[in-house]
Structures are given as C-alpha cells and as structure tokens.
Design an enzyme around this catalytic site. Structure first.
Site, PDB file in Angstrom:
ATOM      1  N   GLU A 126      31.246  46.081  32.743  1.00  0.00           N
ATOM      2  CA  GLU A 126      31.456  45.423  31.450  1.00  0.00           C
ATOM      3  C   GLU A 126      30.227  44.602  31.080  1.00  0.00           C
ATOM      4  O   GLU A 126      29.486  44.148  31.954  1.00  0.00           O
ATOM      5  CB  GLU A 126      32.680  44.488  31.484  1.00  0.00           C
ATOM      6  CG  GLU A 126      34.011  45.191  31.625  1.00  0.00           C
ATOM      7  CD  GLU A 126      35.189  44.233  31.454  1.00  0.00           C
ATOM      8  OE1 GLU A 126      35.019  43.187  30.798  1.00  0.00           O
ATOM      9  OE2 GLU A 126      36.260  44.531  32.000  1.00  0.00           O
ATOM     10  N   ARG A 160      29.265  38.834  38.913  1.00  0.00           N
ATOM     11  CA  ARG A 160      28.983  38.393  37.551  1.00  0.00           C
ATOM     12  C   ARG A 160      27.522  37.941  37.497  1.00  0.00           C
ATOM     13  O   ARG A 160      27.121  37.007  38.185  1.00  0.00           O
ATOM     14  CB  ARG A 160      29.918  37.247  37.147  1.00  0.00           C
ATOM     15  CG  ARG A 160      29.496  36.425  35.915  1.00  0.00           C
ATOM     16  CD  ARG A 160      29.352  37.228  34.645  1.00  0.00           C
ATOM     17  NE  ARG A 160      30.547  37.952  34.261  1.00  0.00           N
ATOM     18  CZ  ARG A 160      31.509  37.443  33.487  1.00  0.00           C
ATOM     19  NH1 ARG A 160      31.411  36.190  33.064  1.00  0.00           N
ATOM     20  NH2 ARG A 160      32.553  38.178  33.174  1.00  0.00           N
ATOM     21  N   ASP A 218      29.273  42.448  34.392  1.00  0.00           N
ATOM     22  CA  ASP A 218      30.037  42.653  35.618  1.00  0.00           C
ATOM     23  C   ASP A 218      29.508  43.890  36.327  1.00  0.00           C
ATOM     24  O   ASP A 218      29.425  44.977  35.724  1.00  0.00           O
ATOM     25  CB  ASP A 218      31.525  42.818  35.306  1.00  0.00           C
ATOM     26  CG  ASP A 218      32.130  41.560  34.712  1.00  0.00           C
ATOM     27  OD1 ASP A 218      31.541  40.475  34.883  1.00  0.00           O
ATOM     28  OD2 ASP A 218      33.190  41.660  34.071  1.00  0.00           O
ATOM     29  N   ARG A 225      42.200  42.493  41.382  1.00  0.00           N
ATOM     30  CA  ARG A 225      41.419  41.846  40.333  1.00  0.00           C
ATOM     31  C   ARG A 225      40.631  40.670  40.905  1.00  0.00           C
ATOM     32  O   ARG A 225      41.161  39.859  41.650  1.00  0.00           O
ATOM     33  CB  ARG A 225      42.346  41.358  39.221  1.00  0.00           C
ATOM     34  CG  ARG A 225      43.183  42.476  38.594  1.00  0.00           C
ATOM     35  CD  ARG A 225      44.251  41.928  37.700  1.00  0.00           C
ATOM     36  NE  ARG A 225      45.165  41.047  38.430  1.00  0.00           N
ATOM     37  CZ  ARG A 225      46.081  40.276  37.865  1.00  0.00           C
ATOM     38  NH1 ARG A 225      46.214  40.262  36.560  1.00  0.00           N
ATOM     39  NH2 ARG A 225      46.870  39.515  38.604  1.00  0.00           N
ATOM     40  N   ASN A 245      29.874  41.224  28.895  1.00  0.00           N
ATOM     41  CA  ASN A 245      30.666  40.178  28.238  1.00  0.00           C
ATOM     42  C   ASN A 245      29.786  39.381  27.281  1.00  0.00           C
ATOM     43  O   ASN A 245      28.874  38.668  27.702  1.00  0.00           O
ATOM     44  CB  ASN A 245      31.265  39.256  29.301  1.00  0.00           C
ATOM     45  CG  ASN A 245      32.217  40.000  30.220  1.00  0.00           C
ATOM     46  OD1 ASN A 245      33.378  40.179  29.900  1.00  0.00           O
ATOM     47  ND2 ASN A 245      31.706  40.453  31.360  1.00  0.00           N
ATOM     48  N   LYS A 259      33.839  46.354  26.685  1.00  0.00           N
ATOM     49  CA  LYS A 259      33.990  47.536  27.535  1.00  0.00           C
ATOM     50  C   LYS A 259      33.307  48.752  26.912  1.00  0.00           C
ATOM     51  O   LYS A 259      32.719  49.572  27.625  1.00  0.00           O
ATOM     52  CB  LYS A 259      35.469  47.792  27.812  1.00  0.00           C
ATOM     53  CG  LYS A 259      36.131  46.694  28.644  1.00  0.00           C
ATOM     54  CD  LYS A 259      37.589  46.994  28.885  1.00  0.00           C
ATOM     55  CE  LYS A 259      38.248  45.917  29.749  1.00  0.00           C
ATOM     56  NZ  LYS A 259      38.323  44.605  29.084  1.00  0.00           N
ATOM     57  N   LYS A 298      42.953  49.857  32.283  1.00  0.00           N
ATOM     58  CA  LYS A 298      42.927  48.493  31.754  1.00  0.00           C
ATOM     59  C   LYS A 298      42.883  48.512  30.226  1.00  0.00           C
ATOM     60  O   LYS A 298      42.384  49.467  29.617  1.00  0.00           O
ATOM     61  CB  LYS A 298      41.749  47.712  32.311  1.00  0.00           C
ATOM     62  CG  LYS A 298      40.404  48.395  32.269  1.00  0.00           C
ATOM     63  CD  LYS A 298      39.379  47.577  33.068  1.00  0.00           C
ATOM     64  CE  LYS A 298      38.079  48.329  33.257  1.00  0.00           C
ATOM     65  NZ  LYS A 298      37.096  47.557  34.063  1.00  0.00           N
ATOM     66  N   ARG A 315      32.600  37.455  42.838  1.00  0.00           N
ATOM     67  CA  ARG A 315      34.003  37.083  42.663  1.00  0.00           C
ATOM     68  C   ARG A 315      34.857  38.008  43.518  1.00  0.00           C
ATOM     69  O   ARG A 315      34.902  39.210  43.266  1.00  0.00           O
ATOM     70  CB  ARG A 315      34.390  37.162  41.189  1.00  0.00           C
ATOM     71  CG  ARG A 315      33.537  36.268  40.293  1.00  0.00           C
ATOM     72  CD  ARG A 315      33.771  36.540  38.832  1.00  0.00           C
ATOM     73  NE  ARG A 315      33.440  37.910  38.492  1.00  0.00           N
ATOM     74  CZ  ARG A 315      33.635  38.457  37.281  1.00  0.00           C
ATOM     75  NH1 ARG A 315      34.169  37.732  36.311  1.00  0.00           N
ATOM     76  NH2 ARG A 315      33.309  39.711  37.044  1.00  0.00           N
TER      77      ARG A 315
END
Length: 320
Positions: free
Chosen positions: A287, A217, A279, A239, A289, A132, A167, A231
């Site tokens: 984000e 993603r 993301d 979420r 990842n 993040k 979060k 997603r």
C-alpha cells in the site's frame, strides 16, 4: 510566523504518544507557528455572482505533551482558509465521498502565494491516488493482486494462488481483512456478506508468510525515505496495523526497501505527496498511504530523530 490550519478528527480523543498529527502540531508550535484546528464536517464553500469563499469553523489551539491535558482552545470562529499559509489534511479515512468532496473544495485554494494555502498532501493527488489502487502502478514490486467484484475472478485467483488475503479496497486500519486458505469453505459466504454491504470492489492478494515477521511502514518525505518501523501482528491475528494491536519494532531499511523507494519516490514528489507512509511486506509493496499516514512518533523513539521537523523543513522549502 506561519499560520497553520489542521483538518483532523477530534483532537481531544487522540493518543498523544502515538498520533502523528499531534507530533506535527507540537513541532509547528515549537517553531512559533499559529495553529487552528477544525473538523472536515465544518468545511464549506459559499459562492455567488461576486465572490467565492472556502471556510471552516474551528478554534485556535495550543498543545502540550501532558496526558489528559494536552489541548487548550480559543473561541470558536469561522475563517476563510485562504488566510492560512499551510493546511494539513489529516482526517482519517475511510476514503469515501465525504473525503473526496473535501479534496474538491481544498484543491480550489491549494497553492503558494496570494489567496492560496499550501495543502499537505496535494488534495488533487490524494483524490487521484486511492491507497491500494495507487500501488498497482508498480506491479513489478507488488505481490500478485486482483481488484474486482467478480466472484468468478476471485475464485479463479484463489485456485491459482491457494492462500489469499481479502480486504476492503477503501478500508483502513486493518479492519475487514481476511485470510482465506485453499480449503476454507467460507469464501462464498464472505463475498456475499461483503457485496451485500457495499458496491465497492475488493482487493485480493496472495498471502505472504513474511507477515509473521512484520509489516514494515516506511516514511517518505518529499519522495525520500527518512526511516522505517516494523509492525508485528499479535499472536492469533494476521493484521499488523497498530490500530488493531500490532507491535512496533525498530528496523533498518534494506537494499530492497531502498529500491522500492527509489522507484516510487519521484512520482510522489512530482504529485505533491509530501508526507507518505508505504507498507512493505517482505520484498513487496502492498500500500501507499497518502491520506493520513502514521508512524512519526514511533520512528522518533527508535531512531532518535525529529521526523515532524523533517516534514516541516520540507514544507518550508515550498513556501520560500
């Protein structure tokens, strides 16, 4: 023939139709690579005045796409990790001191050549790129964001943006994500609960209504995008993470997606972050990842590609 070590969570419990590490192992096996799997809990450093060893205790393994019979193990043994060509660091977060310690150990043997093992992703860069926080290097493509433990600063952020998402800074899988609207009276209680449980700051972002259409993603390999999945959150849940029931859909890269990838891709490549999942929510990066990104099998089903093969092709170019 390459020798591959895989540092991961228990192989017995994975979803063979969704797990990206399993896809990477299947592709490695198809290329006649040898596979060895171990838990990060068995990772060790031994040193004295004459020698130093980074070891792990695990087993040789073969895998197959057969439900409830997808893995066969050899005898347990302890090995020196420098005897492998490639090491996949694929244990799931949380990104805690255990995760950080593993990166410190693996960076001592990371590289190409004698007494080195090519670690994917580069453990030094993984440690320096908490997912993040890493994204905040590019504020021009992020939604308004605050990282803090300061309750007053969080209240002021909500006063400015009205509708916010809170979060855990080092969480994963959508766990602990809350939406707090302007008239929500739970903010103070939520912050008290979070800060009583952890000394870590929180990430607060402006709520983006585009989440109802899905959270994209995008998979990048060696800094280049190879595709994306969308997603979509289930009804009654904000979420979109597949760990909590998000539904994967086919989607193409937009011009904005490509712009984001072009902006961050060179930094990913330079830092040895070879397999990355970003993301994107609407027009915004949320984000990056780098620890154990997922999405390969879904990408293959929608686009009829071999994404694990693309990852291994990229790895092989560094070993030549």
């Amino acid at each position: 023939m390459l020798k591959i070590a895989v540092q991961m969570d228990p192989l017995e419990t994975i979803n063979i139709n969704g797990d990206s590490t399993f896809a990477l192992m299947l592709e490695a096996q198809a290329r006649k690579y040898e596979l060895f799997v171990y838990s990060v809990d068995t990772l060790s450093l031994e040193s004295n005045s004459v020698s130093k060893r980074i070891t792990a205790r695990g087993r040789d393994v073969t895998v197959q796409r057969v439900q409830n019979n997808h893995v066969q193990y050899g005898e347990e043994k302890t090995v020196e990790l420098k005897g492998f060509d490639v090491l996949l660091m694929r244990q799931d977060p949380p990104f805690d001191m255990g995760y950080i310690t593993a990166t410190h150990l693996l960076e001592q043997i990371h590289g190409v050549g004698k007494d080195k093992v090519f670690v994917v992703n580069n453990p030094t860069s993984v440690r320096n790129a908490p997912e993040k926080i890493f994204a905040t290097l590019w504020p021009e493509i992020m939604p308004p964001t605050l990282i803090t433990r300061d309750v007053k600063a969080i209240r002021e952020f909500r006063a400015e943006y009205k509708d916010i998402i809170i979060k855990p800074l080092f969480g994963n899988g959508g766990i602990g994500v809350f939406r707090i609207r302007e008239d929500d009276e739970n903010l103070n209680s939520l912050l008290e609960m979070q800060f009583a449980a952890s000394r870590e700051p929180l990430m607060i972002q402006r709520y983006e209504p585009a989440v109802r259409l899905g959270d994209k993603r995008i998979i990048l390999v060696d800094g280049q995008p190879i595709g994306a999945i969308n997603r979509v959150p289930q009804k009654g849940d904000l979420r979109s993470n597949m760990h909590v029931g998000g539904i994967a859909e086919k989607i193409d890269l937009t011009s904005r997606d490509k712009e984001i990838c072009e902006l961050i891709g060179p930094a990913l490549k330079e830092q040895g972050l070879l397999f990355v999942g970003i993301d994107v929510l609407g027009d915004y990066l949320t984000e990056i990842n780098v620890t154990s990104p997922t999405g390969l099998q879904e990408l293959d089903r929608f686009n009829n590609i071999n994404s694990a093969g693309i990852v291994w092709d990229a790895i092989e170019t560094y070993l030549k």
